[in-house]
Write a protein that holds these residues in place. Structure first.
Motif, PDB file in Angstrom:
ATOM      1  N   MET A 288       0.842  -1.201   0.000  1.00 34.11           N
ATOM      2  CA  MET A 288       0.000   0.000   0.000  1.00 34.11           C
ATOM      3  C   MET A 288       0.875   1.248   0.000  1.00 34.11           C
ATOM      4  SD  MET A 288      -3.009  -1.184   2.658  1.00 34.11           S
ATOM      5  CE  MET A 288      -3.111   0.424   3.350  1.00 34.11           C
ATOM      6  N   HIS A 289       1.919   1.241   0.802  1.00 34.40           N
ATOM      7  CA  HIS A 289       2.824   2.389   0.872  1.00 34.40           C
ATOM      8  C   HIS A 289       3.643   2.514  -0.412  1.00 34.40           C
ATOM      9  CE1 HIS A 289       5.369   5.428   2.620  1.00 34.40           C
ATOM     10  NE2 HIS A 289       6.439   4.708   2.299  1.00 34.40           N
ATOM     11  N   ARG A 290       4.085   1.399  -0.953  1.00 34.34           N
ATOM     12  CA  ARG A 290       4.941   1.401  -2.150  1.00 34.34           C
ATOM     13  C   ARG A 290       4.229   1.989  -3.363  1.00 34.34           C
ATOM     14  NH1 ARG A 290       9.427  -2.251  -3.734  1.00 34.34           N
ATOM     15  NH2 ARG A 290       9.575  -2.171  -5.985  1.00 34.34           N
ATOM     16  N   VAL A 291       2.965   1.618  -3.567  1.00 37.33           N
ATOM     17  CA  VAL A 291       2.248   2.080  -4.758  1.00 37.33           C
ATOM     18  C   VAL A 291       1.197   3.138  -4.443  1.00 37.33           C
ATOM     19  CG1 VAL A 291       2.660  -0.043  -6.034  1.00 37.33           C
ATOM     20  CG2 VAL A 291       0.600   0.164  -4.671  1.00 37.33           C
ATOM     21  N   GLN A 292       1.107   3.529  -3.190  1.00 39.63           N
ATOM     22  CA  GLN A 292       0.243   4.613  -2.722  1.00 39.63           C
ATOM     23  C   GLN A 292      -1.236   4.391  -3.085  1.00 39.63           C
ATOM     24  OE1 GLN A 292       2.009   8.221  -4.121  1.00 39.63           O
ATOM     25  NE2 GLN A 292       3.775   7.999  -2.791  1.00 39.63           N
TER      26      GLN A 292
ATOM     27  N   ASP B 120      -8.686  -0.662  -2.144  1.00 41.95           N
ATOM     28  CA  ASP B 120      -8.192  -0.957  -3.485  1.00 41.95           C
ATOM     29  C   ASP B 120      -7.318  -2.201  -3.497  1.00 41.95           C
ATOM     30  OD1 ASP B 120      -9.502   1.289  -4.364  1.00 41.95           O
ATOM     31  OD2 ASP B 120      -7.718   2.557  -4.350  1.00 41.95           O
ATOM     32  N   LEU B 121      -6.539  -2.397  -2.466  1.00 44.94           N
ATOM     33  CA  LEU B 121      -5.698  -3.587  -2.385  1.00 44.94           C
ATOM     34  C   LEU B 121      -6.538  -4.838  -2.164  1.00 44.94           C
ATOM     35  CD1 LEU B 121      -2.768  -4.515  -2.483  1.00 44.94           C
ATOM     36  CD2 LEU B 121      -2.699  -4.262  -0.016  1.00 44.94           C
ATOM     37  N   ARG B 122      -7.632  -4.706  -1.433  1.00 39.35           N
ATOM     38  CA  ARG B 122      -8.519  -5.838  -1.172  1.00 39.35           C
ATOM     39  C   ARG B 122      -9.093  -6.399  -2.471  1.00 39.35           C
ATOM     40  NH1 ARG B 122     -12.693  -3.624   1.912  1.00 39.35           N
ATOM     41  NH2 ARG B 122     -11.034  -3.030   3.318  1.00 39.35           N
ATOM     42  N   ILE B 123      -9.276  -5.554  -3.453  1.00 35.48           N
ATOM     43  CA  ILE B 123      -9.795  -5.988  -4.749  1.00 35.48           C
ATOM     44  C   ILE B 123      -8.863  -6.999  -5.407  1.00 35.48           C
ATOM     45  CG2 ILE B 123     -10.219  -5.140  -7.108  1.00 35.48           C
ATOM     46  CD1 ILE B 123     -11.381  -2.608  -5.760  1.00 35.48           C
ATOM     47  N   LEU B 124      -7.576  -6.939  -5.099  1.00 38.97           N
ATOM     48  CA  LEU B 124      -6.599  -7.853  -5.688  1.00 38.97           C
ATOM     49  C   LEU B 124      -6.419  -9.134  -4.884  1.00 38.97           C
ATOM     50  CD1 LEU B 124      -3.861  -5.281  -6.697  1.00 38.97           C
ATOM     51  CD2 LEU B 124      -5.641  -6.277  -8.135  1.00 38.97           C
ATOM     52  N   ASP B 125      -7.041  -9.236  -3.724  1.00 39.92           N
ATOM     53  CA  ASP B 125      -6.864 -10.402  -2.868  1.00 39.92           C
ATOM     54  C   ASP B 125      -7.408 -11.652  -3.555  1.00 39.92           C
ATOM     55  OD1 ASP B 125      -6.711 -12.297  -0.857  1.00 39.92           O
ATOM     56  OD2 ASP B 125      -7.356 -10.911   0.700  1.00 39.92           O
ATOM     57  N   PRO B 126      -6.556 -12.658  -3.788  1.00 38.33           N
ATOM     58  CA  PRO B 126      -7.007 -13.867  -4.484  1.00 38.33           C
ATOM     59  C   PRO B 126      -7.990 -14.708  -3.671  1.00 38.33           C
ATOM     60  CG  PRO B 126      -4.756 -14.116  -3.740  1.00 38.33           C
ATOM     61  CD  PRO B 126      -5.141 -12.697  -3.461  1.00 38.33           C
ATOM     62  N   LEU B 127      -8.079 -14.484  -2.358  1.00 34.80           N
ATOM     63  CA  LEU B 127      -8.997 -15.251  -1.530  1.00 34.80           C
ATOM     64  C   LEU B 127     -10.412 -14.686  -1.549  1.00 34.80           C
ATOM     65  CD1 LEU B 127      -6.654 -15.864   1.528  1.00 34.80           C
ATOM     66  CD2 LEU B 127      -7.104 -17.379  -0.412  1.00 34.80           C
ATOM     67  N   LEU B 128     -10.552 -13.448  -2.032  1.00 29.80           N
ATOM     68  CA  LEU B 128     -11.870 -12.823  -2.114  1.00 29.80           C
ATOM     69  C   LEU B 128     -12.363 -12.875  -3.557  1.00 29.80           C
ATOM     70  CD1 LEU B 128     -11.227  -9.701   0.116  1.00 29.80           C
ATOM     71  CD2 LEU B 128     -12.315 -11.837   0.770  1.00 29.80           C
ATOM     72  N   SER B 129     -13.654 -12.935  -3.709  1.00 29.24           N
ATOM     73  CA  SER B 129     -14.240 -13.025  -5.048  1.00 29.24           C
ATOM     74  C   SER B 129     -14.733 -11.646  -5.486  1.00 29.24           C
ATOM     75  CB  SER B 129     -15.394 -14.020  -5.035  1.00 29.24           C
ATOM     76  OG  SER B 129     -16.017 -14.048  -6.293  1.00 29.24           O
ATOM     77  N   TYR B 130     -13.985 -11.020  -6.355  1.00 28.37           N
ATOM     78  CA  TYR B 130     -14.382  -9.746  -6.934  1.00 28.37           C
ATOM     79  C   TYR B 130     -14.552  -9.925  -8.435  1.00 28.37           C
ATOM     80  CZ  TYR B 130     -13.730  -6.699  -2.899  1.00 28.37           C
ATOM     81  OH  TYR B 130     -13.865  -6.067  -1.698  1.00 28.37           O
ATOM     82  N   PRO B 131     -15.484  -9.217  -9.036  1.00 26.97           N
ATOM     83  CA  PRO B 131     -15.622  -9.296 -10.490  1.00 26.97           C
ATOM     84  C   PRO B 131     -14.430  -8.603 -11.158  1.00 26.97           C
ATOM     85  CG  PRO B 131     -17.042  -7.585  -9.618  1.00 26.97           C
ATOM     86  CD  PRO B 131     -16.435  -8.300  -8.439  1.00 26.97           C
ATOM     87  N   TYR B 132     -14.390  -8.668 -12.461  1.00 31.42           N
ATOM     88  CA  TYR B 132     -13.329  -7.979 -13.192  1.00 31.42           C
ATOM     89  C   TYR B 132     -13.385  -6.498 -12.875  1.00 31.42           C
ATOM     90  CZ  TYR B 132     -13.400 -12.304 -15.826  1.00 31.42           C
ATOM     91  OH  TYR B 132     -13.372 -13.615 -16.181  1.00 31.42           O
ATOM     92  N   VAL B 133     -12.236  -5.926 -12.546  1.00 33.31           N
ATOM     93  CA  VAL B 133     -12.195  -4.530 -12.121  1.00 33.31           C
ATOM     94  C   VAL B 133     -10.988  -3.845 -12.751  1.00 33.31           C
ATOM     95  CG1 VAL B 133     -11.957  -2.978 -10.149  1.00 33.31           C
ATOM     96  CG2 VAL B 133     -13.282  -5.056  -9.913  1.00 33.31           C
ATOM     97  N   ILE B 134     -11.220  -2.648 -13.249  1.00 35.06           N
ATOM     98  CA  ILE B 134     -10.147  -1.747 -13.651  1.00 35.06           C
ATOM     99  C   ILE B 134     -10.417  -0.430 -12.936  1.00 35.06           C
ATOM    100  CG2 ILE B 134      -9.004  -0.530 -15.529  1.00 35.06           C
ATOM    101  CD1 ILE B 134     -10.007  -2.751 -17.403  1.00 35.06           C
ATOM    102  N   LEU B 135      -9.522  -0.071 -12.017  1.00 38.77           N
ATOM    103  CA  LEU B 135      -9.691   1.154 -11.237  1.00 38.77           C
ATOM    104  C   LEU B 135      -8.612   2.157 -11.605  1.00 38.77           C
ATOM    105  CD1 LEU B 135     -10.244  -0.233  -7.619  1.00 38.77           C
ATOM    106  CD2 LEU B 135     -11.966   0.678  -9.158  1.00 38.77           C
ATOM    107  N   GLY B 136      -9.002   3.388 -11.791  1.00 42.20           N
ATOM    108  CA  GLY B 136      -8.047   4.469 -11.992  1.00 42.20           C
ATOM    109  C   GLY B 136      -7.978   5.301 -10.734  1.00 42.20           C
ATOM    110  N   ARG B 137      -6.821   5.405 -10.160  1.00 40.04           N
ATOM    111  CA  ARG B 137      -6.603   6.217  -8.974  1.00 40.04           C
ATOM    112  C   ARG B 137      -5.624   7.333  -9.312  1.00 40.04           C
ATOM    113  NH1 ARG B 137     -10.914   4.595  -7.595  1.00 40.04           N
ATOM    114  NH2 ARG B 137     -11.250   3.050  -5.992  1.00 40.04           N
ATOM    115  N   GLU B 138      -5.398   8.225  -8.364  1.00 36.71           N
ATOM    116  CA  GLU B 138      -4.541   9.377  -8.633  1.00 36.71           C
ATOM    117  C   GLU B 138      -3.137   8.973  -9.077  1.00 36.71           C
ATOM    118  OE1 GLU B 138      -2.749  13.242  -6.309  1.00 36.71           O
ATOM    119  OE2 GLU B 138      -4.551  12.289  -5.526  1.00 36.71           O
TER     120      GLU B 138
END
Length: 100
Positions: A38-42, A47-65
């Protein structure tokens, strides 16, 4: 603090091995916990939870600052101006399958 007076350090959970590819084409493998990534990529924890392989999220493309976050089934990537980082264990199976 523990009952015996010693300081108890909370164990941080590793978020996995990441491959980081910098703008010069050099890559490195980094093993970090979720707070370090989280600190490395700010980005924030949600937002990091969306990448967690243990959680089921649909396809996501997020644009952040300062980052673009991709979750496309087996591809979990964070793109910043300085580097592209992706979860290593997701890519190992793809590399092995391509080699056969």
């Amino acid at each position: 603090m523990a009952r015996d007076g010693s300081v108890v350090k909370k164990k941080t959970q590793s978020f996995g091995s990441w491959i980081a590819l910098d703008s010069n084409g050099h890559w490195s493998q980094i093993d970090v916990d979720k707070y370090a990534i989280m600190h490395r990529v700010q980005i924030n924890a949600h937002d990091l939870r969306i990448l967690d392989p243990l959680l089921s999220y649909p396809y996501v493309i997020l644009g952040r600052e300062k980052a673009i976050i991709l979750n496309l089934e087996h591809i979990k990537v964070i793109i910043t101006a300085d580097e592209v980082s992706y979860l290593f264990f997701q890519c190992v199976n793809m590399l092995i399958d391509d080699g056969e």
